[in-house]
Motif scaffolding. Sequence first.
Motif, PDB file in Angstrom:
ATOM      1  N   LYS A  24     -33.554  15.879 -56.202  1.00 38.86           N
ATOM      2  CA  LYS A  24     -34.033  15.482 -54.935  1.00 38.86           C
ATOM      3  C   LYS A  24     -35.324  14.922 -55.036  1.00 38.86           C
ATOM      4  O   LYS A  24     -36.201  15.711 -55.909  1.00 38.86           O
ATOM      5  CB  LYS A  24     -33.941  16.543 -53.754  1.00 38.86           C
ATOM      6  CG  LYS A  24     -34.344  16.116 -52.480  1.00 38.86           C
ATOM      7  CD  LYS A  24     -33.935  17.199 -51.813  1.00 38.86           C
ATOM      8  CE  LYS A  24     -34.118  16.842 -50.363  1.00 38.86           C
ATOM      9  NZ  LYS A  24     -34.599  15.790 -49.400  1.00 38.86           N
ATOM     10  N   LYS A  30     -38.262   6.404 -46.254  1.00 41.10           N
ATOM     11  CA  LYS A  30     -36.985   5.928 -46.019  1.00 41.10           C
ATOM     12  C   LYS A  30     -36.972   4.644 -47.117  1.00 41.10           C
ATOM     13  O   LYS A  30     -36.461   3.655 -46.748  1.00 41.10           O
ATOM     14  CB  LYS A  30     -36.356   5.741 -44.778  1.00 41.10           C
ATOM     15  CG  LYS A  30     -36.617   6.771 -43.691  1.00 41.10           C
ATOM     16  CD  LYS A  30     -35.643   7.882 -44.065  1.00 41.10           C
ATOM     17  CE  LYS A  30     -35.758   8.893 -42.975  1.00 41.10           C
ATOM     18  NZ  LYS A  30     -35.113  10.112 -43.386  1.00 41.10           N
ATOM     19  N   PRO A  32     -34.958   2.856 -50.188  1.00 42.99           N
ATOM     20  CA  PRO A  32     -33.338   2.702 -50.608  1.00 42.99           C
ATOM     21  C   PRO A  32     -33.471   2.910 -52.031  1.00 42.99           C
ATOM     22  O   PRO A  32     -32.526   3.550 -52.556  1.00 42.99           O
ATOM     23  CB  PRO A  32     -33.222   1.283 -50.370  1.00 42.99           C
ATOM     24  CG  PRO A  32     -34.287   0.521 -49.939  1.00 42.99           C
ATOM     25  CD  PRO A  32     -35.342   1.581 -49.392  1.00 42.99           C
ATOM     26  N   LYS A  35     -33.533   6.694 -52.755  1.00 45.42           N
ATOM     27  CA  LYS A  35     -32.185   7.341 -52.051  1.00 45.42           C
ATOM     28  C   LYS A  35     -31.000   7.031 -53.084  1.00 45.42           C
ATOM     29  O   LYS A  35     -30.654   7.805 -53.558  1.00 45.42           O
ATOM     30  CB  LYS A  35     -31.784   6.526 -50.863  1.00 45.42           C
ATOM     31  CG  LYS A  35     -30.424   7.197 -50.240  1.00 45.42           C
ATOM     32  CD  LYS A  35     -30.837   8.537 -49.951  1.00 45.42           C
ATOM     33  CE  LYS A  35     -31.583   8.955 -48.687  1.00 45.42           C
ATOM     34  NZ  LYS A  35     -31.517  10.486 -48.311  1.00 45.42           N
ATOM     35  N   LYS A  36     -30.980   5.864 -53.708  1.00 45.63           N
ATOM     36  CA  LYS A  36     -30.095   5.703 -54.948  1.00 45.63           C
ATOM     37  C   LYS A  36     -30.475   6.758 -56.088  1.00 45.63           C
ATOM     38  O   LYS A  36     -29.480   7.159 -56.781  1.00 45.63           O
ATOM     39  CB  LYS A  36     -30.535   4.177 -55.577  1.00 45.63           C
ATOM     40  CG  LYS A  36     -29.517   3.153 -54.894  1.00 45.63           C
ATOM     41  CD  LYS A  36     -29.981   1.911 -55.552  1.00 45.63           C
ATOM     42  CE  LYS A  36     -29.312   0.804 -54.768  1.00 45.63           C
ATOM     43  NZ  LYS A  36     -29.497  -0.394 -55.286  1.00 45.63           N
ATOM     44  N   GLU A  38     -31.611   9.728 -55.660  1.00 43.88           N
ATOM     45  CA  GLU A  38     -31.043  10.921 -55.504  1.00 43.88           C
ATOM     46  C   GLU A  38     -29.487  10.944 -55.408  1.00 43.88           C
ATOM     47  O   GLU A  38     -28.945  11.970 -55.770  1.00 43.88           O
ATOM     48  CB  GLU A  38     -31.361  11.367 -53.755  1.00 43.88           C
ATOM     49  CG  GLU A  38     -32.883  11.727 -53.565  1.00 43.88           C
ATOM     50  CD  GLU A  38     -33.305  12.197 -52.174  1.00 43.88           C
ATOM     51  OE1 GLU A  38     -32.421  12.363 -51.409  1.00 43.88           O
ATOM     52  OE2 GLU A  38     -34.569  12.197 -52.152  1.00 43.88           O
TER      53      GLU A  38
END
Length: 84
Positions: A24, A30, A32, A35-36, A38
């Motif tokens: 993580k 935020k 992207p 997030k990818k 993670e």
Amino acid sequence: MYDLQPRVVYTDCITAIDWLRNKKTASMKKNPVLKKAEVFLKAMGCEVDQIKIVYWNNDVWGEIPVDFENIIIRSVPFCEVRRR
């Protein structure tokens, strides 16, 4: 896929070590791309857990050779890098 053993990654970045161990990112943004990262770390959790992560102590071992090369390249003007 290649089965490379031992699976060892050396890094001088404590943040990278934490991200890999926790699967993580610590960012509250935020983003992207984060997030990818993670999603990848969680999906590949079993594979990631088999990688030994070793802290590279710059004070003892010096700069990581790849970092040193990047520092040299960044310090050379762009036009000189293109000529090489």
